[in-house]
Design a protein around this motif. Structure first.
Motif, PDB file in Angstrom:
ATOM      1  N   THR A   3     -17.798 -15.848  42.322  1.00 33.07           N
ATOM      2  CA  THR A   3     -19.064 -15.314  41.826  1.00 33.07           C
ATOM      3  C   THR A   3     -18.848 -13.865  41.407  1.00 33.07           C
ATOM      4  OG1 THR A   3     -20.331 -16.756  43.290  1.00 33.07           O
ATOM      5  CG2 THR A   3     -21.468 -14.831  42.372  1.00 33.07           C
ATOM      6  N   ILE A   4     -18.968 -13.610  40.115  1.00 34.54           N
ATOM      7  CA  ILE A   4     -18.783 -12.264  39.568  1.00 34.54           C
ATOM      8  C   ILE A   4     -20.145 -11.594  39.445  1.00 34.54           C
ATOM      9  CG2 ILE A   4     -17.888 -10.936  37.621  1.00 34.54           C
ATOM     10  CD1 ILE A   4     -15.771 -12.472  39.237  1.00 34.54           C
ATOM     11  N   GLU A   5     -20.236 -10.352  39.866  1.00 32.69           N
ATOM     12  CA  GLU A   5     -21.497  -9.627  39.775  1.00 32.69           C
ATOM     13  C   GLU A   5     -21.985  -9.583  38.324  1.00 32.69           C
ATOM     14  OE1 GLU A   5     -18.808  -7.155  42.595  1.00 32.69           O
ATOM     15  OE2 GLU A   5     -18.601  -8.581  40.945  1.00 32.69           O
ATOM     16  N   THR A   6     -23.264  -9.824  38.134  1.00 38.91           N
ATOM     17  CA  THR A   6     -23.844  -9.677  36.804  1.00 38.91           C
ATOM     18  C   THR A   6     -24.070  -8.197  36.523  1.00 38.91           C
ATOM     19  OG1 THR A   6     -26.125  -9.784  37.596  1.00 38.91           O
ATOM     20  CG2 THR A   6     -25.037 -11.881  37.078  1.00 38.91           C
ATOM     21  N   GLU A   7     -24.287  -7.885  35.264  1.00 38.55           N
ATOM     22  CA  GLU A   7     -24.590  -6.489  34.914  1.00 38.55           C
ATOM     23  C   GLU A   7     -25.845  -6.017  35.651  1.00 38.55           C
ATOM     24  OE1 GLU A   7     -26.321  -4.658  30.961  1.00 38.55           O
ATOM     25  OE2 GLU A   7     -24.144  -4.865  30.768  1.00 38.55           O
TER      26      GLU A   7
ATOM     27  N   TYR B  12     -15.566  -4.186  35.771  1.00 38.65           N
ATOM     28  CA  TYR B  12     -14.878  -5.471  35.943  1.00 38.65           C
ATOM     29  C   TYR B  12     -13.355  -5.290  35.919  1.00 38.65           C
ATOM     30  CZ  TYR B  12     -19.345  -7.886  35.018  1.00 38.65           C
ATOM     31  OH  TYR B  12     -20.643  -8.355  35.067  1.00 38.65           O
ATOM     32  N   ASN B  13     -12.880  -4.425  35.035  1.00 39.37           N
ATOM     33  CA  ASN B  13     -11.450  -4.169  34.948  1.00 39.37           C
ATOM     34  C   ASN B  13     -10.919  -3.584  36.254  1.00 39.37           C
ATOM     35  OD1 ASN B  13      -8.872  -3.829  33.599  1.00 39.37           O
ATOM     36  ND2 ASN B  13      -9.347  -1.653  33.490  1.00 39.37           N
ATOM     37  N   ASN B  14     -11.661  -2.645  36.828  1.00 39.60           N
ATOM     38  CA  ASN B  14     -11.267  -2.062  38.115  1.00 39.60           C
ATOM     39  C   ASN B  14     -11.189  -3.121  39.205  1.00 39.60           C
ATOM     40  OD1 ASN B  14     -11.317   0.394  36.869  1.00 39.60           O
ATOM     41  ND2 ASN B  14     -12.956   1.261  38.102  1.00 39.60           N
ATOM     42  N   LYS B  15     -12.201  -3.971  39.247  1.00 39.60           N
ATOM     43  CA  LYS B  15     -12.224  -5.021  40.266  1.00 39.60           C
ATOM     44  C   LYS B  15     -11.035  -5.965  40.078  1.00 39.60           C
ATOM     45  CE  LYS B  15     -15.486  -6.022  42.685  1.00 39.60           C
ATOM     46  NZ  LYS B  15     -15.932  -5.772  44.079  1.00 39.60           N
ATOM     47  N   GLY B  16     -10.739  -6.302  38.833  1.00 44.45           N
ATOM     48  CA  GLY B  16      -9.603  -7.166  38.562  1.00 44.45           C
ATOM     49  C   GLY B  16      -8.283  -6.516  38.934  1.00 44.45           C
ATOM     50  N   ALA B  17      -8.152  -5.228  38.629  1.00 43.33           N
ATOM     51  CA  ALA B  17      -6.916  -4.520  38.953  1.00 43.33           C
ATOM     52  C   ALA B  17      -6.703  -4.449  40.456  1.00 43.33           C
ATOM     53  CB  ALA B  17      -6.944  -3.123  38.337  1.00 43.33           C
ATOM     54  N   GLN B  18      -7.775  -4.208  41.212  1.00 45.42           N
ATOM     55  CA  GLN B  18      -7.649  -4.170  42.663  1.00 45.42           C
ATOM     56  C   GLN B  18      -7.271  -5.551  43.202  1.00 45.42           C
ATOM     57  OE1 GLN B  18      -7.882  -1.224  44.524  1.00 45.42           O
ATOM     58  NE2 GLN B  18      -6.891  -2.587  45.998  1.00 45.42           N
ATOM     59  N   ALA B  19      -7.840  -6.603  42.642  1.00 48.22           N
ATOM     60  CA  ALA B  19      -7.475  -7.965  43.047  1.00 48.22           C
ATOM     61  C   ALA B  19      -6.008  -8.238  42.742  1.00 48.22           C
ATOM     62  CB  ALA B  19      -8.368  -8.981  42.336  1.00 48.22           C
TER      63      ALA B  19
ATOM     64  N   LYS C 205     -11.332 -11.497  32.684  1.00 45.95           N
ATOM     65  CA  LYS C 205     -12.054 -12.295  31.697  1.00 45.95           C
ATOM     66  C   LYS C 205     -13.481 -11.766  31.520  1.00 45.95           C
ATOM     67  CE  LYS C 205     -13.549 -17.045  30.704  1.00 45.95           C
ATOM     68  NZ  LYS C 205     -13.521 -18.479  31.159  1.00 45.95           N
ATOM     69  N   ALA C 206     -14.138 -11.422  32.620  1.00 50.35           N
ATOM     70  CA  ALA C 206     -15.497 -10.870  32.540  1.00 50.35           C
ATOM     71  C   ALA C 206     -15.504  -9.558  31.759  1.00 50.35           C
ATOM     72  CB  ALA C 206     -16.053 -10.649  33.948  1.00 50.35           C
ATOM     73  N   SER C 207     -14.483  -8.737  31.956  1.00 48.24           N
ATOM     74  CA  SER C 207     -14.386  -7.463  31.243  1.00 48.24           C
ATOM     75  C   SER C 207     -14.234  -7.692  29.745  1.00 48.24           C
ATOM     76  CB  SER C 207     -13.210  -6.647  31.787  1.00 48.24           C
ATOM     77  OG  SER C 207     -13.087  -5.408  31.117  1.00 48.24           O
ATOM     78  N   ILE C 208     -13.376  -8.634  29.379  1.00 48.71           N
ATOM     79  CA  ILE C 208     -13.137  -8.925  27.961  1.00 48.71           C
ATOM     80  C   ILE C 208     -14.384  -9.504  27.308  1.00 48.71           C
ATOM     81  CG2 ILE C 208     -11.860 -10.474  26.417  1.00 48.71           C
ATOM     82  CD1 ILE C 208      -9.435 -10.012  28.352  1.00 48.71           C
ATOM     83  N   ILE C 209     -15.090 -10.373  28.012  1.00 48.36           N
ATOM     84  CA  ILE C 209     -16.335 -10.925  27.476  1.00 48.36           C
ATOM     85  C   ILE C 209     -17.367  -9.810  27.292  1.00 48.36           C
ATOM     86  CG2 ILE C 209     -18.297 -12.430  28.013  1.00 48.36           C
ATOM     87  CD1 ILE C 209     -16.281 -14.327  29.369  1.00 48.36           C
ATOM     88  N   GLN C 210     -17.383  -8.866  28.208  1.00 45.74           N
ATOM     89  CA  GLN C 210     -18.333  -7.760  28.146  1.00 45.74           C
ATOM     90  C   GLN C 210     -18.034  -6.850  26.956  1.00 45.74           C
ATOM     91  OE1 GLN C 210     -20.798  -7.549  30.507  1.00 45.74           O
ATOM     92  NE2 GLN C 210     -21.794  -5.840  29.480  1.00 45.74           N
TER      93      GLN C 210
END
Length: 394
Positions: A53-57, A212-219, A233-238
Motif C-alpha cells: 500500500t503506497i501512500e496517496t498524495e 516516493y523516490n526517497n521511500k524507494g531508495a530507502q527500501a 514506479k509511483a514516482s515515475i507515474i507521478q
C-alpha cells in the motif's frame, strides 16, 4: 575515474552548511542515445510490488485534528502572512521540549513528521507546506540548486538535494504590503538561505515524486526490492521526467541482474537531465563491466572534470578512502575539501575519524572541536561533544 560500484542518486533533502556555488564544466557531454521509456517499467520482475500500500498524495499532505488545532491556535491570529510564516517555523521547532530533530532516513508524511518530531528536510518541508496551506499562506515549493552532496549509508553513497518553501502572501485575504519585502522563505537550513543559491519553482507533483523516490531508495538500501520498485514506479507515474528516480530504478534493475533494463534506465535518467552525474557514473560502471572501456573512459572523464570544483566531491573521495581503510588518502581528500570550503562540519569530522584510526588522538580532538564549532544542529553538536568526551578518556 571509478567511485563506487554501489553508488546511486537519492534526492532527499538534508540540512547542509554549503559555501560554494555549483560547479560547471566546459567538457562536452557524452552522447545520449534516445531511449523509449514506455516499456521500462518491468512489473513482472517484481510480482509482489502490487501487494504494498503506497501512500496517496492526499495522505502525504493530510492534517489531523491536532495539526488543525496547532494552526488555528498559534498562527491564524496574525494578519501579516510573513509574520505567520516565521511563526510557523518557530512554533514547529519549539513546540515540544525535545525540539525538532533531523534524521536523514526519516521519509515521513506530514502527520508522521508532526507527531514523531523527527524527519528529514523533505518531510519537514512537506509538513510545513501542509500547515502553511491550512493557515491560508500563498506558498510555492522551490528546489535549491546546490552542489552535489553525498552521505553514506552502509555500502551506498546517497546524493542529496534541497527544497524549501517560498511564501508570497495570503491566499484568501487582500492583505497588502505597505513597506518592505513581499515574500519570505521557510527553510530548515539557514545556511542554504544565506548563500543565495539559485532556486527553481517546482510543482507539488515533483515534490511528491521526490517523496516516493526517497521511500524507494530507502527500501533499496534495506534490500526490500519489491517495495523499492513499488515506490519508484509511483514516482515515475507521478512525474515521468524526474531524472533521479530513473537512475535509482536502473540500480535496482542491475541488482537483480536485469542489466539491459538497467542500462536503459540510466540512459533515461541522463536523457531527462544530462547533468545527472550520478546516473552517468552508474552507467559508466555498467559499461565497464560490459568491457566497453572506451565508452566508460569518456564518461568518467566527463563527470570527474565536472566535479573537480565541488568540495563535496573531494569529501566523497575521502569517505570512499575511509571506507576502504586508506586513512592517509582519506585525510588528503578531506583536506582538499576543507581548503575549498572551510566551514563544513562534516569535513572536519571526516578528518577527525581518519586521524583517530591512525592513532593520532591529538589531531582527532582538534578536528572534532572544529566539527562541533560549525555544526548547524544541536543534536550534531551533542554528537561531537560525546565523541570528544570519549577521546578525553584515552
Amino acid at each position: 575515474m571509478k567511485i563506487s560500484t554501489k553508488q546511486f542518486t537519492l534526492f532527499f533533502t538534508i540540512s547542509l552548511c554549503l559555501l560554494l556555488s555549483g560547479c560547471s564544466s566546459n567538457q562536452a557531454t557524452p552522447h545520449v542515445v534516445d531511449v523509449d521509456t514506455s516499456d521500462l517499467l518491468y512489473d513482472e520482475a517484481f510480482p509482489e510490488h502490487s501487494t504494498f500500500t503506497i501512500e496517496t498524495e492526499k495522505q502525504i499532505y493530510a492534517l489531523d485534528d491536532e495539526m488543525y488545532d496547532f494552526v488555528h491556535s498559534h498562527l491564524m491570529q496574525k494578519d501579516d502572512p510573513f509574520i505567520r510564516a516565521k511563526l510557523l517555523l518557530t512554533k514547529l521547532f519549539y513546540r515540544s521540549p525535545e525540539k525538532l530533530q533531523y534524521l536523514s532516513g526519516a521519509n515521513l508524511t506530514a502527520q508522521q513528521a508532526f507527531h514523531q518530531n523527527t524527519a528529514n528536510c523533505l518531510s519537514l518541508t512537506i509538513l510545513a507546506y501542509a500547515l502553511a496551506r491550512e493557515s491560508n499562506l500563498d506558498i510555492k515549493f522551490q528546489e535549491v540548486i546546490i552542489p552535489e552532496y553525498w552521505i553514506r549509508e552502509g555500502s551506498y553513497n546517497m546524493l542529496t538535494g534541497h527544497v524549501n518553501l517560498k511564501v508570497v502572501g495570503d491566499a484568501k485575504t487582500q492583505y497588502k504590503i505597505v513597506w518592505g519585502r513581499n515574500e519570505t522563505t521557510i527553510d530548515f537550513d539557514p545556511y542554504a538561505v544565506k548563500k543565495h543559491f539559485p532556486k527553481n519553482i517546482i510543482s507539488k507533483n515533483r515534490v511528491t515524486a521526490m517523496y516516493y523516490n526517497n521511500k524507494g531508495a530507502q527500501a533499496l538500501v534495506d534490500d526490500e526490492l519489491s517495495l523499492a520498485y513499488a515506490y519508484f514506479k509511483a514516482s515515475i507515474i507521478q512525474e515521468h521526467d524526474f531524472s533521479p528516480v530513473w537512475g535509482n530504478l536502473g540500480l535496482l534493475y542491475k541488482k537483480v541482474g536485469l542489466t539491459d533494463y538497467a542500462e536503459q534506465a540510466y540512459l533515461a535518467s541522463v536523457k531527462f537531465n544530462n547533468k545527472n552525474y550520478n546516473a552517468w557514473n552508474n552507467l559508466a560502471i555498467l559499461v565497464t563491466e560490459q568491457e566497453k572501456y572506451e565508452e566508460a573512459t569518456k564518461i568518467y572523464s566527463y563527470i570527474h572534470k565536472a566535479r573537480m570544483k565541488n568540495p563535496y566531491y573531494h569529501a566523497l573521495l575521502g569517505e570512499e578512502a575511509f571506507y576502504n581503510g586508506d586513512y592517509k588518502l582519506s585525510i588528503n581528500h578531506y583536506k582538499k575539501a576543507k581548503t575549498m570550503s572551510d566551514r563544513e562540519h562534516e569535513f572536519y569530522f571526516g578528518l577527525a575519524r581518519s586521524y583517530y584510526k591512525l592513532g593520532d588522538y591529538k589531531q582527532s580532538e582538534y578536528y572534532l572541536l572544529k566539527a562541533k564549532r560549525y555544526a548547524n544542529f544541536k543534536d550534531l553538536e551533542d554528537k561531537y561533544q560525546s565523541k570528544l568526551n570519549l577521546l578525553s578518556k584515552l
